[in-house]
Enzyme design. Structure first.
Site, mmCIF file in Angstrom:
data_model
loop_
_atom_site.group_PDB
_atom_site.id
_atom_site.type_symbol
_atom_site.label_atom_id
_atom_site.label_comp_id
_atom_site.label_asym_id
_atom_site.label_seq_id
_atom_site.Cartn_x
_atom_site.Cartn_y
_atom_site.Cartn_z
ATOM 1 N N GLY A 239 1.171 -1.129 0.249
ATOM 2 C CA GLY A 239 0.159 0.100 -0.136
ATOM 3 C C GLY A 239 0.739 1.833 0.052
ATOM 4 C CE1 TYR A 316 -9.031 1.836 -9.038
ATOM 5 C CE2 TYR A 316 -7.085 2.080 -10.203
ATOM 6 C CZ TYR A 316 -7.775 0.977 -10.105
ATOM 7 O OH TYR A 316 -7.603 0.012 -9.490
ATOM 8 C CB CYS A 343 -16.483 1.840 -29.213
ATOM 9 S SG CYS A 343 -15.521 2.132 -30.893
ATOM 10 C CD GLU A 344 -16.872 1.801 -22.704
ATOM 11 O OE1 GLU A 344 -17.832 2.460 -22.579
ATOM 12 O OE2 GLU A 344 -17.865 0.074 -23.321
HETATM 13 C C1 LIG Z 1 -3.040 -5.264 -3.957
HETATM 14 C C2 LIG Z 1 -2.226 -5.227 -2.641
HETATM 15 C C3 LIG Z 1 -1.015 -5.779 -2.724
HETATM 16 C C4 LIG Z 1 -0.452 -3.958 -3.187
HETATM 17 O O1 LIG Z 1 -0.804 -3.697 -2.987
HETATM 18 P P1 LIG Z 1 0.682 -1.849 -3.651
HETATM 19 O O2 LIG Z 1 -0.753 -0.606 -3.411
HETATM 20 O O3 LIG Z 1 0.578 -2.756 -4.700
HETATM 21 O O4 LIG Z 1 1.452 -2.075 -2.459
HETATM 22 C C5 LIG Z 1 -0.897 -6.052 -1.229
HETATM 23 N N1 LIG Z 1 -1.329 -7.166 -0.741
HETATM 24 C C6 LIG Z 1 -2.413 -7.543 -0.637
HETATM 25 C C7 LIG Z 1 -3.468 -8.150 0.348
HETATM 26 C C8 LIG Z 1 -3.824 -6.821 -2.200
HETATM 27 O O5 LIG Z 1 -4.250 -6.447 -2.283
#
Ligand SMILES: *Cc1c(COP(=O)(O)O)cnc(C)c1O
Length: 420
Positions: A239, A316, A343-344
């Protein structure tokens, strides 16, 4: 930090002019920099220093075999969410003992395969899944090592589609129920409880939500230990965000320090599942201008890459920087929508962007496209998925060939009775 820079007014990936690659492989294509990938992986891994940890790269962010095998060679593992990803991770030479299996919908077949390969841990997302894994492991006369993915209910302050640790989210087990679920897991014969897990969202630009989540997980670990449930792994998911536009995410060192500070007396191995932060800025999408068009008060540049090739802007409303491959910094800017051939109406790569005038045939680079770029691409509009190219120093190689028209119809057939 990445190795896409202008040299003599030409965008280069490491030592190779992007134009040269476009002339050889055609457009559009994804272009990755080895030096950037290796650097990002190593900076992230080293940020945790001697602290016991495993970096399990999130395969869904970029699942190209060459990319995965680079991380495997650097000691990395994998966070997978399907057996397709397991297949790739193993092909790339990843050690099964560094593979963690996440995802809310693991099928019986997938569970069985992952057990057979001896992966490190299943991150369990529901009570029913826990029971399923217990029964599959029982049939195979083995034990499944698990962590429960708990939902710490912290707000990652990111896009709602990529916030995954809120109460209303489909992911994980509610924090309040986790303790009881662990008790239940303990009563299952073919389950070995090894860890706790969470993943609160993607593209986070602050450390505090990670620390808040970690604090909650820690509280749970201590409570479980009191009950004699020994937790050896704490998986904090992925994340960590990157700079697409003007975001200022913490660097891996700051992130690592904050986590280590919380973890230091816990005696758990830390598992991390970074995706975007490792590969995001290590890749670009190269596309060619097809046409210019002036609508009612809008200027469009139509390019040969579309939402099927890079869906983040459409899905997003994500910002992706777009730069001309031949530097035009000093030229006058025009407010432009960069759109694809699909085509969107949602098929755009950028809206209201100040860009120099771009003529048909010119090349553009969509920056920071290494994560959730090719991996989310599709064949919509029967477009062939594009080539992926890897550069190292002054060499480049196609690491996934552009699909052929035959690839598009592979597996399809026309029943005899359709014509009568
Ligand atoms: C998508 C995901 C990640 C990676 O997320 P990033 O934002 O790309 O670092 C890690 N663990 C799980 C369970 C995920 O679904």
């Amino acid at each position: 930090m990445h190795y896409f820079e202008y040299k003599d007014n030409e965008l280069c990936c490491e030592e190779v002019p992007v134009r040269k690659i476009a002339e050889s492989v055609g457009t559009p294509f994804y272009l990755y920099s080895y030096r950037t990938l290796a650097r990002h992986f190593s900076v992230f891994d080293k940020a945790f220093g001697e602290f016991p940890h495993i970096v399990c790269f999130s395969v869904k962010a970029n699942s190209n075999l060459a990319v995965l095998s680079l991380f495997a060679s650097m000691g990395g593992g994998a966070d997978i969410v399907s057996c397709g990803e397991l297949f790739r991770a193993l092909k790339a030479g990843m050690d099964p003992k560094k593979i963690v299996f996440s995802g809310v919908g693991k099928t019986e077949e997938e569970i069985q395969w992952a057990l057979k390969e001896g992966i490190l841990i299943f991150n369990i997302e529901s009570e029913e899944e826990l029971r399923k894994i217990d029964s599959v492991a029982g049939r195979m006369k083995t034990k499944a090592a698990v962590a429960l993915r708990v939902n710490p209910d912290v707000d990652p302050k990111t896009h709602p589609y990529i916030a995954t640790g809120l109460k209303k989210s489909k992911f994980g087990i509610a924090f309040e129920k986790a303790y009881q679920q662990y008790q239940e897991a303990r009563s299952l014969q073919h389950i070995e409880i090894l860890g706790v897990d969470c993943h609160i969202g993607s593209q986070l630009t602050e450390v505090s939500p990670f620390v808040d989540a970690l604090k909650k997980l820690k509280e749970l670990v201590l409570r479980l230990r009191k009950e004699g449930i020994d937790i050896r792994y704490l998986d904090l998911g992925g994340g960590l965000g990157i700079t697409y536009d003007e975001e200022k995410p913490p660097d891996p060192a700051e992130y690592a320090q904050a986590l280590i500070e919380e973890m230091k007396d816990l005696h758990c191995t830390l598992i991390l599942e970074p995706g975007r932060v490792i590969v995001g800025n290590a890749g670009v999408l190269v596309t060619r201008v097809l046409y210019n068009k002036d609508g009612d008060g809008r200027h469009f540049v139509i390019v040969d890459a579309g939402m099927n090739d890079l869906i983040r802007p459409s899905l997003y409303g994500a910002f992706q920087e777009i730069v001309p491959v031949r530097c035009k910094e000093k030229e006058k800017k025009v407010v432009t929508d960069v759109v694809g051939p699909i085509c969107e109406s949602g098929d755009f790569l950028a809206k209201d962007r100040a860009l120099p005038e771009l003529k048909a045939g010119e090349l553009l680079a969509v920056m920071s496209a290494g994560a959730y770029g090719f991996a989310m691409s599709s064949n919509y509009n029967s477009r062939r998925r594009v080539a992926e190219v890897l550069v190292r120093d002054d060499r480049f190689e196609v690491v996934r060939a552009r699909e052929t028209y035959e690839d598009l119809i592979r597996g399809e057939s026309i029943p005899e009775w359709i014509k009568t």
